[in-house]
Every structure is written in C-alpha cells, then in structure tokens.
Design a protein around this motif. Structure first.
Motif, PDB file in Angstrom:
ATOM      1  N   SER A  35     -17.965  -6.598  55.033  1.00  0.00           N
ATOM      2  CA  SER A  35     -19.163  -7.398  55.302  1.00  0.00           C
ATOM      3  C   SER A  35     -20.475  -6.761  54.831  1.00  0.00           C
ATOM      4  O   SER A  35     -21.231  -7.404  54.093  1.00  0.00           O
ATOM      5  N   PRO A  36     -20.776  -5.501  55.231  1.00  0.00           N
ATOM      6  CA  PRO A  36     -22.053  -4.925  54.780  1.00  0.00           C
ATOM      7  C   PRO A  36     -22.110  -4.815  53.257  1.00  0.00           C
ATOM      8  O   PRO A  36     -23.152  -5.112  52.649  1.00  0.00           O
ATOM      9  N   ALA A  39     -22.781  -8.189  51.801  1.00  0.00           N
ATOM     10  CA  ALA A  39     -24.170  -8.584  52.040  1.00  0.00           C
ATOM     11  C   ALA A  39     -25.113  -7.837  51.098  1.00  0.00           C
ATOM     12  O   ALA A  39     -26.002  -8.423  50.477  1.00  0.00           O
ATOM     13  N   ARG A  40     -24.857  -6.560  50.974  1.00  0.00           N
ATOM     14  CA  ARG A  40     -25.769  -5.728  50.189  1.00  0.00           C
ATOM     15  C   ARG A  40     -25.672  -6.036  48.691  1.00  0.00           C
ATOM     16  O   ARG A  40     -26.675  -6.065  47.973  1.00  0.00           O
ATOM     17  N   ASP A  64     -28.040  -9.610  57.326  1.00  0.00           N
ATOM     18  CA  ASP A  64     -27.052 -10.304  56.497  1.00  0.00           C
ATOM     19  C   ASP A  64     -25.658  -9.712  56.644  1.00  0.00           C
ATOM     20  O   ASP A  64     -24.649 -10.423  56.576  1.00  0.00           O
ATOM     21  N   SER A  65     -25.595  -8.403  56.828  1.00  0.00           N
ATOM     22  CA  SER A  65     -24.272  -7.786  56.952  1.00  0.00           C
ATOM     23  C   SER A  65     -23.614  -8.231  58.260  1.00  0.00           C
ATOM     24  O   SER A  65     -22.400  -8.431  58.320  1.00  0.00           O
ATOM     25  N   TRP A  66     -24.427  -8.403  59.312  1.00  0.00           N
ATOM     26  CA  TRP A  66     -23.870  -8.893  60.580  1.00  0.00           C
ATOM     27  C   TRP A  66     -23.521 -10.372  60.486  1.00  0.00           C
ATOM     28  O   TRP A  66     -22.537 -10.825  61.065  1.00  0.00           O
ATOM     29  N   GLN A  68     -22.461 -11.850  57.865  1.00  0.00           N
ATOM     30  CA  GLN A  68     -21.179 -11.837  57.163  1.00  0.00           C
ATOM     31  C   GLN A  68     -20.037 -11.448  58.094  1.00  0.00           C
ATOM     32  O   GLN A  68     -18.982 -12.088  58.138  1.00  0.00           O
ATOM     33  N   ASN A 134     -18.993  -1.501  61.201  1.00  0.00           N
ATOM     34  CA  ASN A 134     -19.977  -2.384  60.569  1.00  0.00           C
ATOM     35  C   ASN A 134     -21.400  -1.836  60.756  1.00  0.00           C
ATOM     36  O   ASN A 134     -22.210  -1.832  59.835  1.00  0.00           O
ATOM     37  N   THR A 138     -23.705  -0.536  57.809  1.00  0.00           N
ATOM     38  CA  THR A 138     -24.982  -1.239  57.621  1.00  0.00           C
ATOM     39  C   THR A 138     -26.133  -0.232  57.573  1.00  0.00           C
ATOM     40  O   THR A 138     -27.026  -0.335  56.721  1.00  0.00           O
TER      41      THR A 138
END
Lengths: 253, 309
Positions: A35-36, A39-40, A64-66, A68, A134, A138
């Motif tokens: 996820s992170p 997002a990144r 955004d990473s959260w 996701q 996560n 992040t």
C-alpha cells in the motif's frame, strides 16, 4: 464453562500449527507492504505508462498509503479473514472432532467461546502487525508527514472484523456443513451493503466502520459520528455470540 | 438375573421424525461384565450409546449409571463413562500425548495423574513408540487404540465402545479384542457390534437389539444353556469305527437319532447330562477309541438368527 482453558490452549495451538494465523498475517502484511509503495509511486508508474498529463494527479501524501491499505484490507483482507476463520466451528461439527472432548465434560459454551476468542485474536494480531508495517513503511516513504487518528481508525476497522467474526459461531450452529459458518456473515454482509444506500440507516451500519477510518483519520468527520455504528456492532456481536451459545447447547451433534 | 447394575436403562424411546429407533428399551449391565450389544446396522445401537453418553436426548425413559441419572446437556455422569465412538476423530495436529493431556485436563485431572495415566495407557494400547507422532499419520487401528486410551484416561467405571472392530483388518481386530480382554479387569464394558465372533470371544452377557427393543438378553452361557439341544458330537478314530457303531447306538433306549458323516457321530439323546455318561460307557464297552466328545453348543449366530428372523 468446564474445560475452557485447556480448550483455548488447544485452539491457539491449532491456529498456529495449521498455519491459519501465519497465512492471515502474511496476507495482511503483504497489503501493508504494497500500500505505501503503491501510494508513493503511483505518479511515477503512470508516468512510465505514458498517460501522464492526461489526468492531473496531486502529489501523494501519507494519508494515501492508508487509503490504499484500508481499501485493500476491507475487501481482500476481510475475505481472507472469513475464509480462514469461517470454518472454525463448522469444521469440527462436520468432522466430529468435538465428540470426544464433549464426552469428557467439555462445556459446549466453553468450546464456542474459545473458538470465537481465538478467531478475534487472530484478526487482532494480523491487523496490528499489518498496521504497524504500514505505519513504519509510510513513515519511511513520506518522511516528516503526520497522520492523525491512526489508532482510532484502526480500532473502528478492527471492530467491523470482530462484528463479522461474531456471526460465525451462530451461523455454524444454524447452518450445517463445513462452510455453514460463512452463510450468515455472507448474508449479513450482502444485506448491509445494500442498506448502505439508505441515508437514514447509514450511521448505524457496521460497514461504516470499515469505510470511514480514512475520514476519521483525515479529520473530515468527528470521531463521534461512528458512535451509532460502533454501538450497533458491539451489541450485535455480543448478542450473536450469546445466542450461538444457547442454541449450541440444544443442538445435537 | 443381574446382581448389581452399573448401567440401568429403563423404557428408553427415541425417534427421528417418523422413524422410531428405540421403543421402550430396557436393560441392565452388571458391574464387571463385558456386555455385547448386538444388532443390525441401523438398529439403534449408536443412538442408545449416544443417549448414555449425553450426546442425544431421549424422548422418554431413563438412564442411570451407578444410580446417578444421566441428563442430556449435563456432564455429571461423564466422569464415570469412557466413550469410544465407531470412528473416533482427533485433532491431527496433536500427538497422542498432547491429545491425552487435553482430554485429561478437560476431565479436571491433576497434571501428575494425567502424566502417569498417559504413560500407563499408551503402553497398554501399544502406542508408546508412536506417542510423539502426529495423530494425522495414524492408521485406523492405531486410532482405535488411542480411542481406548482416551476413554480410559479418567479411570471410568463404564467403557462404551461403539463397533470398535468393524473398520479394522483381521490383525487390528484381534489386537483390539485382546485389548478389551485386558481392559475388562479394570472396568465394565458395553460393546456394540454386529460381529458375533467378537462377542463370543470377549462378552459374558449380551443383548440383541431388534425393532427398538431387546429380542434376546442375558448371560451368554445361560442363553446357550437355555437354547441347548440334547445333542452329543463324538469324533471316532476312523470313519469305519463310526459306521460300525451307528447301528448299536441307535439300539440304546435313550438315543433318539444318530447321524453324522466321516468319523463323526451326532447323537440326539433325551437328556444330555444324564445320557452322555451312558454313551461314553457304551463306547468304552465296545472297545473303541474316542478322539473327541462334546455337547453341541448353540452358536451365538444361531441364537441371533432365531430371534431376528
């Protein structure tokens, strides 16, 4: 409640030795690893694919990473959770492994409660580990950014999982077969998804807990907006487990 | 007939939907005996046993163990019973020691008692070398033997075995019956089966379940005596000797009929106890060598077929 502690120990051994917990942890942690990064690096990925400029993308932020993480976990993660722990009582009922412990005096309520607690424990450990991974990832990819309400959002999401797990024992008692434990959670999940379109009931819907941690985290909503859904979920969970115990005592094996 | 009933069942009835499985079933099992509970598949043996163990609820009737009533959903009588279902299912991720520890703890035994019982029982059932292997790798025979061990862990006064030999190969069956013969020294056994030779080997009392009640019930030797026909079977040294004696035997006043074939003579008499001696005396007068003499015993099979048919 005779035999609760030895049976709880047996359930813990089972979830470890049959790799149930390990699989759930790996599934959820893999989302936390993806996820992170997703997002990144989404802007870079889009740039490489040549469609940069067609859509205007804001610069990614830690939130955004959260976003996701929760969107994957609330779908695939919950699915994995239910597949792994949905048969925790149905499996023993259909295989007949409960018969011998019961004849030695194990209380049916003790067996049911031990199973429920171990499934909740498995969910708790997996989700906590995944959230930790996560969070750290992040921090690494979005240095210096702060995300509010991490624990609050996580707790409400956790309760949504607990709510679904608490339907498993009742479902296992009511519906025969190895997958009997999935019938009620599946049906309830479907119904609640449909009910999401009714604004009047919206705030009481337990699924709100899974869809709103982000809003809570982003500070869009106050924490209290989840209160009706939190209460609904907690009360329903307790009632479902208690009802399952009463019915299980009366059902023949 | 029964001196002291360990298990007493009175007026037990149970039906599943329209199917009446048990119909006012009553019997008692005497302390220290091995009771053979015989019946066709589907005759209600397992149902009866599940009611005794408290896994099923009877519609009417009562079950007492040592005078204590069995109540469905309660576990008060469970410490007196060891139960081995027809196909015992275990947690395959445990080994035998771990499994016995689990059931011992559930039965509220002390850790020391669990330990001593475990090693003693694993040796009794011959699983001491496989004790640390995961149960999922066990053969059916090994699972049955572990089933006996778990049923005896809390030193019950009554061991209930539901068709323990039906899924086993001849070697496994013989081993298990041998085990039951050892076990009978510690506890009363209720053994359900449809294999009559098993019953003849280990049981001293039987009940034949048919149509939801007992069609035949009592001590095996008494039942056989009651159904004994007055027939003597004699094996002579040769077929010629047998043939030579057939006619003179028929001349004796108490002999009704003489039959047989080869070197065997089957002699029907009025009273086997009194006339048997006379037959032997007559044969020795005739200077003939008798290889074997026995009174024809009714087999359990013939008794069973009599009452079932």
């Amino acid at each position: 409640m005779n035999g609760f502690l030895p049976f709880l120990k047996k359930e813990i051994t089972q979830t470890l030795r049959t790799y149930k917990l390990l699989i759930l942890v790996l599934v959820l942690v893999s989302f936390a690893v993806m996820s992170p990064a997703l997002a990144r690096f989404t802007p870079e990925i889009l740039q490489l694919s040549g469609i940069e400029g067609m859509i205007a993308l804001p610069a990614p932020v830690a939130l955004d990473s959260w976003i996701q993480f929760y969107s994957t976990t609330s779908q695939m993660g919950i699915l994995a959770l239910m597949l792994i722990y949905g048969g925790i009582l149905s499996g023993e009922k259909s295989k007949g492994t409960l018969v011998l412990p019961l004849t030695h005096g194990l209380s049916r309520s003790a067996a049911l409660l031990a199973k429920y607690l171990v499934s909740v424990g498995g969910w708790t450990v997996s989700l906590a580990l995944a959230a930790l991974v996560n969070h750290l990832y992040t921090l690494y990819l979005f240095p210096g950014e702060e995300v509010a309400f991490v624990l609050g959002g996580l707790a409400s999401f956790w309760l949504c999982g607990v709510f679904l797990l608490s339907l498993v024992p009742l479902s296992s008692v009511l519906v025969k077969g190895s997958f009997g434990g999935l019938a009620l959670p599946g049906g309830v999940l479907f119904t609640l998804l449909v009910l999401m379109i009714f604004p009047d009931l919206f705030s009481f819907n337990p699924l709100l807990l899974a869809s709103s941690p982000l809003q809570v985290m982003a500070g869009v909503d106050e924490w209290t907006i989840l209160l009706p859904a939190l209460i609904t979920s907690a009360v329903t969970s307790a009632v479902a487990v208690a009802a399952a115990m009463v019915l299980f005592r009366r059902s023949s094996l | 007939m029964i001196k002291m009933a360990l298990l007493s069942i009175e007026g037990l009835s149970k039906s599943f939907g329209a199917l009446q499985v048990l119909n006012n079933l009553s019997f008692e099992v005497e302390q220290g005996s091995v009771f053979g509970f015989i019946g066709k598949n589907g005759s209600g043996k397992t149902t009866t046993m599940k009611i005794i163990v408290g896994l099923l609820k009877a519609q009417s009737g009562s079950v007492h163990i040592s005078g204590v009533p069995v109540k469905y959903g309660e576990t008060k009588t469970n410490h007196m019973i060891g139960y081995l279902p027809d196909v015992p299912e275990y947690y395959g991720f445990f080994n035998a020691i771990e499994y016995l520890r689990l059931v011992g703890q559930i039965a509220n035994m002390s850790p020391a008692k669990i330990k001593s019982q475990t090693s003693e029982l694993l040796e009794l059932v011959g699983l001491q070398d496989s004790a640390k292997r995961k149960i999922r790798g066990y053969s059916r025979g090994m699972k049955q033997r572990l089933g006996i061990a778990q049923a005896l862990i809390h030193e019950p006064t009554l061991l209930i075995c539901d068709e323990p030999t039906s899924a086993l190969d001849p070697q496994g069956r013989s081993d298990l019956l041998g085990l039951l013969e050892l076990v009978r020294q510690r506890t009363t056994v209720l053994l359900s089966t449809h294999i009559l030779t098993d019953v003849e080997r280990v049981c001293d009392a039987v009940g034949v379940l048919d149509g939801g009640k007992l069609a035949l019930y009592g001590k095996l030797d008494e039942l056989k005596a009651a159904h004994r026909r007055d027939t003597i079977v004699i094996e002579m040294e040769s077929a010629a000797a047998a043939q030579r004696l057939a006619q003179p035997l028929l001349g004796l006043p108490f002999v009704q009929q003489v039959g047989g074939g080869g070197n065997t003579l089957t002699i029907d008499v009025h009273n086997v106890t009194a006339n048997g001696r006379d037959v032997l005396a007559f044969l020795s007068e005739q200077d003939s060598t008798v290889r074997a003499y026995h009174v024809l015993e009714p087999s359990l099979e013939s008794l069973y077929l009599d009452v079932i048919a």
